[in-house]
Design an enzyme around this catalytic site. Structure first.
Site, PDB file in Angstrom:
ATOM      1  CB  CYS A  77      54.090  42.232  47.240  1.00 27.86           C
ATOM      2  SG  CYS A  77      54.651  42.328  48.732  1.00 27.86           S
TER       3      CYS A  77
ATOM      4  CB  CYS B  80      60.820  37.252  47.711  1.00 27.95           C
ATOM      5  SG  CYS B  80      61.152  39.082  47.543  1.00 27.95           S
TER       6      CYS B  80
ATOM      7  CD  GLU C   9      64.314  47.739  45.553  1.00 25.94           C
ATOM      8  OE1 GLU C   9      64.496  48.713  45.212  1.00 25.94           O
ATOM      9  OE2 GLU C   9      63.358  47.073  45.425  1.00 25.94           O
TER      10      GLU C   9
ATOM     11  CG  HIS D 106      63.075  42.255  45.528  1.00 22.81           C
ATOM     12  ND1 HIS D 106      61.616  42.480  46.048  1.00 22.81           N
ATOM     13  CD2 HIS D 106      63.606  43.422  45.319  1.00 22.81           C
ATOM     14  CE1 HIS D 106      61.310  43.790  46.196  1.00 22.81           C
ATOM     15  NE2 HIS D 106      62.373  44.429  45.803  1.00 22.81           N
TER      16      HIS D 106
ATOM     17  CG  ASP E  65      57.588  44.317  45.233  1.00 23.90           C
ATOM     18  OD1 ASP E  65      57.025  43.742  46.400  1.00 23.90           O
ATOM     19  OD2 ASP E  65      58.687  44.093  44.665  1.00 23.90           O
ATOM     20  CB  SER E  66      58.321  46.547  48.965  1.00 26.87           C
ATOM     21  OG  SER E  66      59.187  45.530  48.258  1.00 26.87           O
TER      22      SER E  66
HETATM   23  N1  DGL Z   1      59.033  41.384  46.687  1.00 27.06           N
HETATM   24  C1  DGL Z   1      58.235  41.336  47.675  1.00 27.06           C
HETATM   25  C2  DGL Z   1      57.834  40.014  48.139  1.00 27.06           C
HETATM   26  O1  DGL Z   1      57.611  39.462  47.086  1.00 27.06           O
HETATM   27  C3  DGL Z   1      58.672  42.068  49.232  1.00 27.06           C
HETATM   28  C4  DGL Z   1      60.290  42.020  49.259  1.00 27.06           C
HETATM   29  C5  DGL Z   1      60.611  42.988  50.336  1.00 27.06           C
HETATM   30  O2  DGL Z   1      60.393  44.125  50.277  1.00 27.06           O
HETATM   31  O3  DGL Z   1      61.132  42.518  51.569  1.00 27.06           O
HETATM   32  O4  DGL Z   1      57.447  39.466  49.336  1.00 27.06           O
END
Ligand code: DGL
Length: 287
Positions: free
Chosen positions: A87, A198, A166, A200, A24-25
């Site tokens: 991600c 997402c 984050e 996160h 992931d990011s």
């Molecule tokens: N967690 C990621 C996703 O599911 C990317 C979130 C991000 O870095 O903006 O898209």
């Protein structure tokens, strides 16, 4: 690095438990890693957080695809037998389609399983997608849902969520304000199902649940993608011990958020987070 757990196969040969890469990011993919470790104890996890480039949300899809392809390549070189793209934006960028034409190993993405689960969950046919700006702009959830069934789909970008997660914040006034600001249109539209589009966002699950109300079903695609991984590795997983494996964690930027959330959220000591470079200009190499 210690070796991964081995069991004897029915034929008496040593059979290693599957090694699975997740990326992931940032820390978002840990929600996928946790779902995987809960459902498939014994697997060996390789986790990469591209924290040098978080958030992906406002970046062009072509750049996110480029990052994803480099990372998938790196995880296979490190011994992954399958990769879960933890991600959604990588899936929105179509990285799995490109990667599938390059590798024999399976690559799992979240948008398909998440969409299928949302269609199964909705009672009034109104589904909300909570996602990054890039995923919303791609229209990938809307297209996938339309290909699988009938529903009214509302896609909502929530750009404030990733930076909060984050920073390790999952509740409090700032989180509540960000949620109210982003999710009021979904609540007003009367969606009965909302998808974490997402990875996160499940970190904010309780605050989101409070805002949308108990009657709204929250769908986490992570729980559904791991069922696909489980089916794929069924025979080998049956022979795996449920003991802790030699997981590895990689990070392209500051390792602190990964170390903190990894220890808290996965309940694993992340003694060592290894540094990798994910170049912006794709030269095809990760050092
Ligand atoms: N967690 C990621 C996703 O599911 C990317 C979130 C991000 O870095 O903006 O898209």
């Amino acid at each position: 690095m210690s070796s991964s757990p081995m069991e004897a196969s029915p034929t008496g040969e040593a059979m290693e438990c599957p090694t699975i890469g997740v990326f992931d990011s940032g820390v978002g993919g840990l929600t996928v890693a946790r779902a995987m470790l809960e459902a498939l104890p014994g697997i060996r996890l390789l986790y990469l957080a591209d924290t040098a480039h978080v958030p992906y949300g406002g970046r062009p899809l072509s750049q996110v695809q480029d990052f994803a392809l480099q990372i998938i390549d790196f995880l296979f070189v490190q011994g992954a037998e399958a990769v879960i793209m933890g991600c959604n934006m990588s899936a929105a960028s179509g990285a799995h389609t490109v990667a599938e034409s390059r590798y024999d190993q399976p690559i799992f993405e979240l948008i398909g399983p998440g969409s299928q689960a949302a269609l199964a969950a909705t009672r009034n046919g109104r589904i909300g997608i909570m996602a990054t700006q890039g995923t919303v702009n791609s229209g990938a959830y809307g297209r996938t849902l339309a290909s699988l069934g009938e529903a009214e789909v509302l896609e909502q970008a929530c750009p404030a969520f990733v930076p909060l997660v984050e920073q390790g914040r999952s509740d409090g006034p700032e989180v509540e304000e960000a949620i109210a600001c982003a999710l009021t249109p979904l609540r007003d539209a009367g969606v009965d199902t909302a998808v974490f589009g997402c990875t996160h966002y499940p970190f904010l699950r309780e605050s989101i649940r409070q805002f949308l109300g108990e009657d709204v079903t929250l769908v986490d695609p992570a729980e559904h993608v791991v069922q696909r991984v489980k089916r794929h590795f069924a025979s080998r997983l049956a022979a795996c011990p449920a003991s802790a494996s030699a997981h590895r964690f990689f990070c392209s930027g500051d390792p602190e958020s990964l170390r903190r959330e990894g220890e808290r959220f996965l309940g694993l000591p992340l003694m060592q987070v290894e540094h990798v470079d994910v170049p912006v200009e794709n030269c095809g190499i990760i050092v």
